[in-house]
Design a protein around this motif. Structure first.
Motif, PDB file in Angstrom:
ATOM      1  N   CYS A  74     142.748 -48.308  54.012  1.00 56.90           N
ATOM      2  CA  CYS A  74     141.421 -48.886  54.245  1.00 56.90           C
ATOM      3  C   CYS A  74     140.449 -48.620  53.094  1.00 56.90           C
ATOM      4  O   CYS A  74     139.410 -49.283  53.008  1.00 56.90           O
ATOM      5  CB  CYS A  74     140.839 -48.343  55.551  1.00 56.90           C
ATOM      6  SG  CYS A  74     141.706 -48.979  57.014  1.00 56.90           S
ATOM      7  N   ARG A  78     138.947 -54.490  48.431  1.00 64.23           N
ATOM      8  CA  ARG A  78     139.171 -55.704  49.212  1.00 64.23           C
ATOM      9  C   ARG A  78     139.667 -56.813  48.302  1.00 64.23           C
ATOM     10  O   ARG A  78     139.183 -56.986  47.178  1.00 64.23           O
ATOM     11  CB  ARG A  78     137.873 -56.151  49.899  1.00 64.23           C
ATOM     12  CG  ARG A  78     137.337 -55.147  50.907  1.00 64.23           C
ATOM     13  CD  ARG A  78     138.360 -54.890  52.005  1.00 64.23           C
ATOM     14  NE  ARG A  78     137.924 -53.910  52.953  1.00 64.23           N
ATOM     15  CZ  ARG A  78     137.300 -54.190  54.109  1.00 64.23           C
ATOM     16  NH1 ARG A  78     137.059 -55.453  54.430  1.00 64.23           N
ATOM     17  NH2 ARG A  78     136.941 -53.229  54.920  1.00 64.23           N
ATOM     18  N   ARG A  79     140.619 -57.570  48.780  1.00 59.11           N
ATOM     19  CA  ARG A  79     141.205 -58.664  48.018  1.00 59.11           C
ATOM     20  C   ARG A  79     141.826 -59.663  48.978  1.00 59.11           C
ATOM     21  O   ARG A  79     142.030 -59.375  50.164  1.00 59.11           O
ATOM     22  CB  ARG A  79     142.267 -58.141  47.045  1.00 59.11           C
ATOM     23  CG  ARG A  79     143.329 -57.245  47.682  1.00 59.11           C
ATOM     24  CD  ARG A  79     144.643 -57.313  46.945  1.00 59.11           C
ATOM     25  NE  ARG A  79     145.263 -58.631  47.068  1.00 59.11           N
ATOM     26  CZ  ARG A  79     146.298 -59.026  46.336  1.00 59.11           C
ATOM     27  NH1 ARG A  79     146.814 -58.213  45.432  1.00 59.11           N
ATOM     28  NH2 ARG A  79     146.824 -60.230  46.501  1.00 59.11           N
ATOM     29  N   GLN A  80     142.122 -60.854  48.474  1.00 55.40           N
ATOM     30  CA  GLN A  80     142.799 -61.868  49.259  1.00 55.40           C
ATOM     31  C   GLN A  80     144.299 -61.637  49.232  1.00 55.40           C
ATOM     32  O   GLN A  80     144.818 -60.914  48.389  1.00 55.40           O
ATOM     33  CB  GLN A  80     142.473 -63.262  48.710  1.00 55.40           C
ATOM     34  CG  GLN A  80     140.996 -63.603  48.762  1.00 55.40           C
ATOM     35  CD  GLN A  80     140.696 -64.919  48.082  1.00 55.40           C
ATOM     36  OE1 GLN A  80     141.581 -65.732  47.878  1.00 55.40           O
ATOM     37  NE2 GLN A  80     139.439 -65.135  47.732  1.00 55.40           N
ATOM     38  N   GLY A 102     140.633 -55.400  55.633  1.00 60.88           N
ATOM     39  CA  GLY A 102     140.253 -56.622  54.928  1.00 60.88           C
ATOM     40  C   GLY A 102     141.377 -57.631  54.881  1.00 60.88           C
ATOM     41  O   GLY A 102     141.480 -58.420  53.930  1.00 60.88           O
TER      42      GLY A 102
END
Length: 369
Positions: A74, A78-80, A102
């Motif tokens: 966690c 953050r990323r796609q 995320g």
């Protein structure tokens, strides 16, 4: 089963190929994910609960995180392209862990296996422009459709484009024979007759015989094999995902498998000899094919007489004219000498195909009039 917790977005690595990353300490889940990666033609990187290679989180085009490892990740950026993989549909806490991680989606196994294989395969193959797909159909028996299909493929390959030629006519005798490669090593249609779901494009391409710088999917010399519509759909979709051009030699009879092929054709060419009887037969073919294929054009095989020109024939068929194919008297001798149809760029057939591709590829995949 899958559920999205964020709007659909393109992956950060869209258009790139790479190894998906699996993060889990659950050995049973790892076995399942490795199996799904193999089905998608991908070789993943595996981290057993913790990331051991610097930069792997940032570089991987797709990350499959086991629910057992979500809490440990966690604090990651953050990323796609992050998917949280679970098994228990009744575990409502997985949604909190997905938000904290995320993740783009939550996928529950085994329900989401097919969906997950597709996502992994997209990463393994890359995301790009699909192949321009041309279907060639004879207006009557012996019209020369197979010859034109081979010549179009040979010409495209000669220009340096990735090219695949697919024999969609089980009664046509085999395009590998026409290309002089009936003994070439590689798979034929019977090997794909049971294909279901998604076929990896790279695996398909690498398994086929390579003749004259193009890949060919043809028939073997055994008894005719009926190709189920699902197999035709899966194989042709895999071929198109590789980009470049795909040429399909189609049967005049539109059965379920042929209808699946026609549904993925960008442009159809109906080959019609300049004879009244051939025009009558071609009209019936055009009426049937036109119910499935929106863009069908006539190729008139000459010589044309003064009473029946190419434009008149196209008009009688109610089709746009793609061009007149002049006769090539030396074609049988060239075949006997090992030269494929369209092998000579200066011959009538080679010139026709070169001019066709110049027009068809003018917009890098758009088909011009």
């Amino acid at each position: 089963m899958t559920a999205s917790i964020t709007p659909e977005r393109p992956s950060a690595a869209e258009g790139q190929r790479g190894r998906p990353l699996i993060v889990t300490e659950d050995e049973e889940l790892l076995d399942d994910l490795l199996r799904l990666c193999a089905a998608a033609g991908a070789e993943p990187e595996v981290a057993h609960g913790a990331l051991t290679r610097r930069g792997s989180w940032e570089a991987a085009p797709l990350i499959l995180v086991g629910d057992d490892s979500a809490a440990h990740l966690c604090d990651r950026a953050r990323r796609q392209g992050v998917l949280l993989i679970g098994r228990d549909l009744d575990d409502h806490g997985i949604w909190r862990r997905a938000v904290a991680l995320g993740a783009d989606n939550v996928a529950f196994l085994p329900d989401a296996e097919t969906w997950l294989v597709d996502r992994i395969a997209d990463v393994a193959e890359g995301v790009g422009r699909q192949a321009l797909t041309i279907g060639v159909i004879g207006g009557r028996g012996g019209a020369g459709a197979s010859t034109l299909a081979c010549a179009l493929a040979v010409t495209a390959a000669r220009s340096g484009r990735r090219t695949m030629l697919i024999d969609g006519d089980p009664l046509g005798g085999g395009l590998d024979v026409l290309l002089g490669g009936e003994g070439a090593q590689g798979l034929r249609w019977p090997a794909f007759a049971e294909s279901r779901g998604r076929v990896a494009g790279s695996a398909l391409e690498e398994s086929l015989p390579e003749l004259h710088s193009l890949r060919v999917l043809s028939w073997d010399r055994g008894d005719s094999v009926v190709i189920p519509p699902s197999a035709m759909r899966a194989v042709l979709a895999a071929a198109r995902r590789r980009g470049g051009v795909v040429v399909v030699d189609l049967p005049r009879r539109v059965d379920d498998a042929a209808a699946e092929a026609l549904a993925q054709i960008d442009l159809g060419l109906l080959v019609v000899p300049a004879e009244l009887r051939a025009v009558a037969a071609a009209h019936r073919v055009a009426s049937t094919v036109g119910m499935v294929l929106r863009d069908l054009r006539a190729v008139v095989r000459g010589p044309c007489g003064p009473e029946l020109g190419d434009e008149e024939i196209a008009g009688l068929l109610g089709l746009p004219l793609a061009g007149q194919l002049p006769p090539e008297p030396g074609l049988p001798d060239a075949f006997e000498g090992g030269e494929p149809p369209g092998g000579s760029p200066r011959g009538p057939l080679g010139r026709f195909c070169t001019e066709f591709w110049v027009r068809a590829l003018a917009d890098e995949g758009g088909v011009t009039a």
